[in-house]
Design an enzyme around this catalytic site. Structure first.
Site, PDB file in Angstrom:
ATOM      1  N   HIS A 315       0.846  -1.192   0.000  1.00  0.00           N
ATOM      2  CA  HIS A 315       0.000   0.000   0.000  1.00  0.00           C
ATOM      3  C   HIS A 315       0.881   1.241   0.000  1.00  0.00           C
ATOM      4  O   HIS A 315       1.667   1.452   0.932  1.00  0.00           O
ATOM      5  CB  HIS A 315      -0.903   0.012   1.236  1.00  0.00           C
ATOM      6  CG  HIS A 315      -2.000  -1.009   1.183  1.00  0.00           C
ATOM      7  ND1 HIS A 315      -2.432  -1.705   2.294  1.00  0.00           N
ATOM      8  CD2 HIS A 315      -2.758  -1.440   0.149  1.00  0.00           C
ATOM      9  CE1 HIS A 315      -3.413  -2.527   1.938  1.00  0.00           C
ATOM     10  NE2 HIS A 315      -3.626  -2.381   0.643  1.00  0.00           N
ATOM     11  N   PHE A 489       4.067   0.252   4.747  1.00  0.00           N
ATOM     12  CA  PHE A 489       4.686  -0.911   5.388  1.00  0.00           C
ATOM     13  C   PHE A 489       3.795  -2.151   5.358  1.00  0.00           C
ATOM     14  O   PHE A 489       3.670  -2.851   6.362  1.00  0.00           O
ATOM     15  CB  PHE A 489       5.096  -0.589   6.840  1.00  0.00           C
ATOM     16  CG  PHE A 489       5.729   0.751   7.037  1.00  0.00           C
ATOM     17  CD1 PHE A 489       6.637   1.264   6.119  1.00  0.00           C
ATOM     18  CD2 PHE A 489       5.420   1.534   8.137  1.00  0.00           C
ATOM     19  CE1 PHE A 489       7.227   2.520   6.299  1.00  0.00           C
ATOM     20  CE2 PHE A 489       5.992   2.786   8.325  1.00  0.00           C
ATOM     21  CZ  PHE A 489       6.899   3.275   7.396  1.00  0.00           C
ATOM     22  N   HIS A 490       3.187  -2.443   4.196  1.00  0.00           N
ATOM     23  CA  HIS A 490       2.318  -3.612   4.076  1.00  0.00           C
ATOM     24  C   HIS A 490       2.755  -4.551   2.955  1.00  0.00           C
ATOM     25  O   HIS A 490       1.933  -4.961   2.137  1.00  0.00           O
ATOM     26  CB  HIS A 490       0.873  -3.173   3.807  1.00  0.00           C
ATOM     27  CG  HIS A 490       0.249  -2.389   4.899  1.00  0.00           C
ATOM     28  ND1 HIS A 490      -0.910  -1.640   4.714  1.00  0.00           N
ATOM     29  CD2 HIS A 490       0.589  -2.209   6.196  1.00  0.00           C
ATOM     30  CE1 HIS A 490      -1.236  -1.039   5.837  1.00  0.00           C
ATOM     31  NE2 HIS A 490      -0.343  -1.374   6.757  1.00  0.00           N
ATOM     32  N   PRO A 491       4.020  -4.941   2.858  1.00  0.00           N
ATOM     33  CA  PRO A 491       4.408  -5.838   1.762  1.00  0.00           C
ATOM     34  C   PRO A 491       3.820  -7.242   1.952  1.00  0.00           C
ATOM     35  O   PRO A 491       3.851  -7.800   3.049  1.00  0.00           O
ATOM     36  CB  PRO A 491       5.936  -5.868   1.848  1.00  0.00           C
ATOM     37  CG  PRO A 491       6.232  -5.567   3.285  1.00  0.00           C
ATOM     38  CD  PRO A 491       5.170  -4.601   3.717  1.00  0.00           C
TER      39      PRO A 491
END
Length: 554
Positions: A315, A489-491
């Protein structure tokens, strides 16, 4: 926890990574005293005080004590910029440094996974019990304000504490009122399968302290004689046997511990929970991945799985900053030593106020355009502003309305750069690389402007500092999104699950690695598509479901 100098180095289960998924798995797998479980973490203990004070994420991210301090490759979609890419390196993993926001996503996310895998276990109604099993929701406390519907969707008494935030801001309340006037309904709960609406985030805290997965799932079981935790221990690769032409089997891991190389064996399974960056890196280092990449680094091919490291999704948040007048914001409150002292005193006495803040306070889910049947935008609204993460607050009162595209169509990759496990892989998110993502970026900034222009917010005389009202066209706004966008920080997605006939699927619907026995991946990397919201709690759900499958299989 059991002593960590076990001389046999043989266990039933080895879990690699004591992060969000790994801590839950270690808890569940060791609940049966007959199971010998080893949990391995490259980082140290979660004893750093800033891990536990909510505002401490500012001191944990990009700090080698708690973060791997990764960076992306220069990204064309970000006009050549490289971003910091935080990944937790401590007990609790990313749950020790993240935003503490409790969000499940949308029901359609999980129904989509069921279609992509052919496994109804991933449907929303079959994932909901796994969310509820470990949940401890504050509204279900004695004297809470839960209604019957809330009880149908939330759990109580589990390890994963969910609470309301311990502060409010008038400027954010008025932004919420403006969002309602702009057509976004109010909601009391973002986590019933349809998260459209505006309200304050709920957080993973307990009484004003961060609640990470180390505290939730390891504390209290440390005396189990069958659970061993090795921290400060880096896994260098998987031990895979390929004897007699049989199907390869993962029988353990090689680690560096106290300066020595140690081989640890697993009689049942090795479970990778190293995250969307670490898990594909370890697979590739161990000969499981795209054959051409392995050949490039002279790594013998154990299993040619071209999907390992592909399908990276994240995101990207686009930060719109508004200067305001007559409002109390953190910029002004923390602008003096006296203000900082008052903030510290409030937290010391009440565990409330700005030091108890999650990175974002107000949330909204809505659509970027009428053609979308579901919310495709998420807002993280903050009573503060700065040029970039880690830089000082602006010296004027302001808010930041960050907006992200929940369902990006851009796809990136993670690839090793060498055979050295200590060298970070190349992380290429490929943000804004599709026309649809660029259009959503431009439209999302227009939605932000529409909210800020409502009468409820007019009393603050908002002035758009970023990106700036001079930028109006689709091309201008998409380019500016590349200039000001940052990861939230949503890998996910780099070891994705899928149908057996999907050539890019790395694991099956029960998270077993294709072509290799005794090896499973359980973390955010297995998501075929990113969830429509923050990814930490969906990762816990995945781990809860996987624990049941692992135990049921033995």
């Amino acid at each position: 926890m059991a002593v960590s100098d076990n001389n046999t180095h043989t266990f039933d289960y080895i879990v690699v990574g004591a992060g969000t998924a790994g801590c839950l798995l270690a808890n569940r797998l060791s609940a049966d005293p007959a199971n010998r479980v080893l949990l391995i973490e490259a980082g140290g203990r979660d004893s750093y005080h800033w891990i536990h004070i909510p505002i401490g994420y500012l001191y944990c991210i990009n700090n080698p004590r708690t973060d791997w301090c990764l960076r992306t490759e220069p990204d064309p979609g970000l006009n050549g910029r490289s971003l910091i890419y935080p990944r937790g390196k401590t007990l609790g993993g990313c749950s020790s440094i993240n935003g503490m926001l409790y969000m499940r996503g949308q029901a359609r996310d999980y129904d989509g996974w069921a279609e992509l895998t052919g496994d109804s276990a991933w449907r929303w109604e079959n994932c909901l019990p796994d969310f509820m099993k470990h949940e401890d929701h504050y509204r279900l406390d004695e004297g809470g304000d839960a209604d019957d519907v809330h009880r149908d969707f939330h759990g109580h008494g589990g390890e994963w504490r969910v609470e309301k935030q311990r502060l409010k801001w008038q400027v954010l309340d008025d932004f919420a009122t403006a969002a309602v006037a702009a057509g976004i309904p109010r909601t009391r709960d973002f986590n019933r399968g349809d998260n459209e609406g505006v309200d304050y985030f709920e957080v993973n805290q307990r009484s004003g302290w961060r609640w990470n997965t180390s505290k939730a799932f390891l504390r209290g079981v440390e005396q189990r004689g069958n659970l061993t935790v090795w921290h400060s221990t880096q896994v260098q690769g998987l031990e895979v046997s390929t004897n007699d032409g049989a199907k390869p089997r993962c029988g353990g891991v090689t680690v560096e511990r106290a300066g020595k190389k140690v081989v640890v064996t697993a009689s049942r399974e090795v479970v990778l929970s190293a995250g969307a960056i670490g898990s594909p890196q370890l697979l590739q280092l161990s000969g499981i991945g795209p054959a051409a990449l392995l050949a490039e680094h002279e790594i013998p091919v154990v299993a040619d799985l071209p999907g390992v490291g592909e399908n990276l999704q994240d995101h990207l948040q686009i930060r719109a900053v508004y200067r305001v007048k007559g409002a109390s914001t953190l910029n002004t409150l923390a602008g003096s030593w006296l203000g900082k002292a008052r903030i510290g005193l409030e937290y010391g006495l009440k565990r409330s106020g700005p030091m108890s803040m999650a990175p974002s306070q107000l949330c909204a889910f809505t659509r970027s355009a009428e053609r979308y049947e579901h919310p495709n935008l998420e807002y993280h609204v903050q009573p503060l502003s700065l040029e970039a993460f880690g830089q000082p607050l602006h010296d004027f009162p302001a808010i930041t309305a960050s907006v992200c595209n929940l369902n990006p169509t851009s796809r990136g990759r993670v690839r090793i750069k060498s055979r050295d496990p200590r060298q970070a892989p190349a992380i290429s998110p490929s943000y804004l690389s599709t026309p649809e993502d660029r259009q959503v970026a431009a439209d999302s900034l227009r939605v932000t402007r529409h909210i800020a222009a409502q009468p409820a917010f007019a009393k603050y005389a908002p002035e758009e500092v970023k990106p700036g009202v001079q930028y109006q066209s689709d091309d201008d706004l998409a380019r500016l999104a590349g200039d000001i966008g940052t990861t939230i920080f949503h890998p996910v997605g780099t070891v994705r699950m899928g149908h057996e006939y999907d050539p890019m699927a790395v694991v099956d619907s029960r998270l077993r690695v294709r072509g290799v026995q005794g090896l499973r991946v359980v973390d955010a990397s297995i998501m075929p598509t990113i969830t429509s919201g923050n990814t930490n709690s969906p990762t816990l759900m995945i781990a809860e479901k996987a624990a049941g499958w692992i135990l049921g299989g033995h």
